[in-house]
Design a protein around this motif. Sequence first.
Motif, PDB file in Angstrom:
ATOM      1  N   LEU A 168     -13.704   5.238 -14.373  1.00  0.00           N
ATOM      2  CA  LEU A 168     -14.451   6.343 -14.965  1.00  0.00           C
ATOM      3  C   LEU A 168     -15.943   6.068 -14.798  1.00  0.00           C
ATOM      4  O   LEU A 168     -16.395   4.942 -15.014  1.00  0.00           O
ATOM      5  CB  LEU A 168     -14.128   6.498 -16.454  1.00  0.00           C
ATOM      6  N   LEU A 169     -16.699   7.080 -14.416  1.00  0.00           N
ATOM      7  CA  LEU A 169     -18.152   6.984 -14.330  1.00  0.00           C
ATOM      8  C   LEU A 169     -18.757   7.911 -15.366  1.00  0.00           C
ATOM      9  O   LEU A 169     -18.515   9.126 -15.341  1.00  0.00           O
ATOM     10  CB  LEU A 169     -18.638   7.380 -12.929  1.00  0.00           C
ATOM     11  N   ASN A 223     -23.770  -2.940  -7.359  1.00  0.00           N
ATOM     12  CA  ASN A 223     -22.342  -3.043  -7.685  1.00  0.00           C
ATOM     13  C   ASN A 223     -21.598  -1.721  -7.576  1.00  0.00           C
ATOM     14  O   ASN A 223     -20.392  -1.668  -7.778  1.00  0.00           O
ATOM     15  CB  ASN A 223     -22.144  -3.646  -9.080  1.00  0.00           C
ATOM     16  N   PHE A 224     -22.318  -0.639  -7.235  1.00  0.00           N
ATOM     17  CA  PHE A 224     -21.704   0.689  -7.262  1.00  0.00           C
ATOM     18  C   PHE A 224     -20.537   0.806  -6.280  1.00  0.00           C
ATOM     19  O   PHE A 224     -19.451   1.262  -6.641  1.00  0.00           O
ATOM     20  CB  PHE A 224     -22.771   1.749  -6.963  1.00  0.00           C
ATOM     21  N   GLN A 225     -20.735   0.394  -5.022  1.00  0.00           N
ATOM     22  CA  GLN A 225     -19.678   0.540  -4.030  1.00  0.00           C
ATOM     23  C   GLN A 225     -18.453  -0.284  -4.398  1.00  0.00           C
ATOM     24  O   GLN A 225     -17.313   0.165  -4.271  1.00  0.00           O
ATOM     25  CB  GLN A 225     -20.194   0.137  -2.643  1.00  0.00           C
ATOM     26  N   GLY A 226     -18.681  -1.506  -4.882  1.00  0.00           N
ATOM     27  CA  GLY A 226     -17.558  -2.337  -5.294  1.00  0.00           C
ATOM     28  C   GLY A 226     -16.783  -1.728  -6.445  1.00  0.00           C
ATOM     29  O   GLY A 226     -15.556  -1.842  -6.516  1.00  0.00           O
ATOM     30  N   LEU A 227     -17.502  -1.064  -7.339  1.00  0.00           N
ATOM     31  CA  LEU A 227     -16.843  -0.408  -8.466  1.00  0.00           C
ATOM     32  C   LEU A 227     -15.939   0.713  -7.976  1.00  0.00           C
ATOM     33  O   LEU A 227     -14.797   0.859  -8.436  1.00  0.00           O
ATOM     34  CB  LEU A 227     -17.904   0.139  -9.430  1.00  0.00           C
ATOM     35  N   LEU A 228     -16.418   1.503  -7.025  1.00  0.00           N
ATOM     36  CA  LEU A 228     -15.592   2.578  -6.470  1.00  0.00           C
ATOM     37  C   LEU A 228     -14.350   2.011  -5.790  1.00  0.00           C
ATOM     38  O   LEU A 228     -13.260   2.587  -5.888  1.00  0.00           O
ATOM     39  CB  LEU A 228     -16.404   3.405  -5.471  1.00  0.00           C
ATOM     40  N   GLU A 229     -14.506   0.883  -5.097  1.00  0.00           N
ATOM     41  CA  GLU A 229     -13.372   0.284  -4.400  1.00  0.00           C
ATOM     42  C   GLU A 229     -12.293  -0.182  -5.385  1.00  0.00           C
ATOM     43  O   GLU A 229     -11.111  -0.215  -5.060  1.00  0.00           O
ATOM     44  CB  GLU A 229     -13.847  -0.875  -3.536  1.00  0.00           C
ATOM     45  N   GLN A 230     -12.706  -0.513  -6.617  1.00  0.00           N
ATOM     46  CA  GLN A 230     -11.720  -0.939  -7.600  1.00  0.00           C
ATOM     47  C   GLN A 230     -10.836   0.210  -8.079  1.00  0.00           C
ATOM     48  O   GLN A 230      -9.807  -0.025  -8.721  1.00  0.00           O
ATOM     49  CB  GLN A 230     -12.417  -1.609  -8.789  1.00  0.00           C
ATOM     50  N   SER A 231     -11.220   1.458  -7.749  1.00  0.00           N
ATOM     51  CA  SER A 231     -10.360   2.582  -8.101  1.00  0.00           C
ATOM     52  C   SER A 231      -9.074   2.577  -7.294  1.00  0.00           C
ATOM     53  O   SER A 231      -8.148   3.330  -7.584  1.00  0.00           O
ATOM     54  CB  SER A 231     -11.103   3.909  -7.884  1.00  0.00           C
ATOM     55  N   MET A 232      -9.007   1.726  -6.242  1.00  0.00           N
ATOM     56  CA  MET A 232      -7.766   1.584  -5.491  1.00  0.00           C
ATOM     57  C   MET A 232      -6.741   0.777  -6.283  1.00  0.00           C
ATOM     58  O   MET A 232      -5.546   0.819  -6.003  1.00  0.00           O
ATOM     59  CB  MET A 232      -8.033   0.897  -4.149  1.00  0.00           C
ATOM     60  N   ASP A 251      -5.511   4.368   5.447  1.00  0.00           N
ATOM     61  CA  ASP A 251      -4.837   5.339   4.591  1.00  0.00           C
ATOM     62  C   ASP A 251      -4.778   4.835   3.152  1.00  0.00           C
ATOM     63  O   ASP A 251      -4.966   5.609   2.199  1.00  0.00           O
ATOM     64  CB  ASP A 251      -3.419   5.603   5.097  1.00  0.00           C
ATOM     65  N   MET A 252      -4.515   3.550   2.987  1.00  0.00           N
ATOM     66  CA  MET A 252      -4.488   2.974   1.645  1.00  0.00           C
ATOM     67  C   MET A 252      -5.822   3.166   0.949  1.00  0.00           C
ATOM     68  O   MET A 252      -5.893   3.616  -0.202  1.00  0.00           O
ATOM     69  CB  MET A 252      -4.162   1.478   1.725  1.00  0.00           C
ATOM     70  N   LEU A 253      -6.903   2.828   1.626  1.00  0.00           N
ATOM     71  CA  LEU A 253      -8.221   2.944   1.020  1.00  0.00           C
ATOM     72  C   LEU A 253      -8.589   4.395   0.759  1.00  0.00           C
ATOM     73  O   LEU A 253      -9.368   4.687  -0.154  1.00  0.00           O
ATOM     74  CB  LEU A 253      -9.281   2.301   1.922  1.00  0.00           C
ATOM     75  N   GLY A 254      -8.049   5.311   1.546  1.00  0.00           N
ATOM     76  CA  GLY A 254      -8.327   6.726   1.345  1.00  0.00           C
ATOM     77  C   GLY A 254      -7.433   7.381   0.306  1.00  0.00           C
ATOM     78  O   GLY A 254      -7.541   8.577   0.059  1.00  0.00           O
ATOM     79  N   GLY A 255      -6.546   6.595  -0.308  1.00  0.00           N
ATOM     80  CA  GLY A 255      -5.656   7.135  -1.328  1.00  0.00           C
ATOM     81  C   GLY A 255      -4.376   7.729  -0.808  1.00  0.00           C
ATOM     82  O   GLY A 255      -3.584   8.269  -1.579  1.00  0.00           O
ATOM     83  N   HIS A 256      -4.129   7.619   0.494  1.00  0.00           N
ATOM     84  CA  HIS A 256      -2.918   8.198   1.082  1.00  0.00           C
ATOM     85  C   HIS A 256      -1.840   7.105   1.188  1.00  0.00           C
ATOM     86  O   HIS A 256      -1.449   6.676   2.282  1.00  0.00           O
ATOM     87  CB  HIS A 256      -3.237   8.783   2.450  1.00  0.00           C
ATOM     88  N   VAL A 257      -1.377   6.680   0.035  1.00  0.00           N
ATOM     89  CA  VAL A 257      -0.472   5.532  -0.043  1.00  0.00           C
ATOM     90  C   VAL A 257       0.847   5.823   0.659  1.00  0.00           C
ATOM     91  O   VAL A 257       1.343   5.013   1.456  1.00  0.00           O
ATOM     92  CB  VAL A 257      -0.235   5.137  -1.510  1.00  0.00           C
ATOM     93  N   GLU A 258       1.429   6.989   0.371  1.00  0.00           N
ATOM     94  CA  GLU A 258       2.710   7.312   0.993  1.00  0.00           C
ATOM     95  C   GLU A 258       2.584   7.403   2.512  1.00  0.00           C
ATOM     96  O   GLU A 258       3.498   7.007   3.242  1.00  0.00           O
ATOM     97  CB  GLU A 258       3.257   8.630   0.437  1.00  0.00           C
ATOM     98  N   ASP A 314      -8.059   6.198  -6.533  1.00  0.00           N
ATOM     99  CA  ASP A 314      -7.839   5.949  -5.100  1.00  0.00           C
ATOM    100  C   ASP A 314      -9.044   6.394  -4.270  1.00  0.00           C
ATOM    101  O   ASP A 314      -8.901   6.931  -3.175  1.00  0.00           O
ATOM    102  CB  ASP A 314      -6.579   6.670  -4.608  1.00  0.00           C
ATOM    103  N   GLY A 315     -10.248   6.169  -4.813  1.00  0.00           N
ATOM    104  CA  GLY A 315     -11.462   6.487  -4.088  1.00  0.00           C
ATOM    105  C   GLY A 315     -11.888   7.935  -4.162  1.00  0.00           C
ATOM    106  O   GLY A 315     -12.923   8.301  -3.601  1.00  0.00           O
ATOM    107  N   ARG A 316     -11.131   8.789  -4.858  1.00  0.00           N
ATOM    108  CA  ARG A 316     -11.431  10.217  -4.913  1.00  0.00           C
ATOM    109  C   ARG A 316     -12.006  10.578  -6.285  1.00  0.00           C
ATOM    110  O   ARG A 316     -11.344  10.405  -7.306  1.00  0.00           O
ATOM    111  CB  ARG A 316     -10.163  11.034  -4.650  1.00  0.00           C
ATOM    112  N   PRO A 317     -13.252  11.095  -6.325  1.00  0.00           N
ATOM    113  CA  PRO A 317     -13.873  11.464  -7.606  1.00  0.00           C
ATOM    114  C   PRO A 317     -13.435  12.849  -8.065  1.00  0.00           C
ATOM    115  O   PRO A 317     -13.306  13.776  -7.264  1.00  0.00           O
ATOM    116  CB  PRO A 317     -15.370  11.437  -7.285  1.00  0.00           C
TER     117      PRO A 317
END
Length: 310
Positions: free
Chosen positions: A62-63, A48-57, A252-259, A122-125
């Motif tokens: 928090l980990l 479930n780790f990867q899916g959890l990170l994706e939910q940061s979008m 860009d969305m998945l990478g946190g670059h929303v603007e 947004d995927g950035r730790p």
Amino acid sequence: MTQQPFSRPGAIDLSGLGKPAPQTAPAGGPASAGSGGGSYSVVVDQQNFQGLLEQSMTAPVLLAFYSRSRMPESGQLADDLATVVGEHEGRFLLGLVDIDAVPQIAQAMQIPSIPLVVAVVDGRPMPLLQDVLPIEELRTALTQVGQQLTAQGITGRHQPRSSSSPAEDGEEAVDPRYAPAQDALVAGDIDRAVAEYQKLVDANPADVEAAGGLAMAKVMQRTQGVDLNQARAAAAENPDDVDAQTLVADLDMLGGHVEDAFTRLVNLVARTTDPDRSRARDHLLGLFAAVGNDDPRVLAGRRNLASALF
């Protein structure tokens, strides 16, 4: 408090974390709840780790890295953090990482010592805490983090994951409508998450939470297996190709670059004509829904879109 080093032979490729491995059950605390330690807590494993990170979008994750055997105080920190995160009612989703049960994840994240709490936005730790704090100081710290995120326009919330007991009024704290989609996301099954969110939207088109979840799940679905460099090269070579430009906007969305995603599609709308303009506009509206219509970035994007259309 003395930190305990976590020995590691080197970083592990994150792509290998999807492979199941035998897990040992964590002892005590929130991790003893099995697949979820509380309404907004999840026991992390390789599946479930990867899916959890994706939910940061959607909203911050928090980990908490801890070991009850190596440093019992770190386990208490995990317990207290689960309590405090629950009090924020979806502002954060907590992933509980027992480094004894899942050393591969700690190695992949290059965890130098415990305790360690990492915020993923947004995927950035980003490191958040590296010491054991009393629960009242934890409350203060998370309140401040929440205020800072709000000031930056990050206002999304998670749906509750699980509940160990019914609410005091006899109603369940978990909203069962969203549980199947959230379970699918945590498991990394994006196609199933899209299907579950689609059911909710079909049943109630006014369900804003479901619509936003569906929009973000579709972004994840469209970008599965995409090579970022190839996608960007194709977009650079074909500036008016709607498929190429919308794909990079999704990335860009998945990478946190929303603007950046919004600007790319606003510019595409401005320089194209129907039917390409309609396709670009509709895709942008979907990204707005994924972020949330009350988000300041979306409000600015809507103004820019209106200027591009008229």
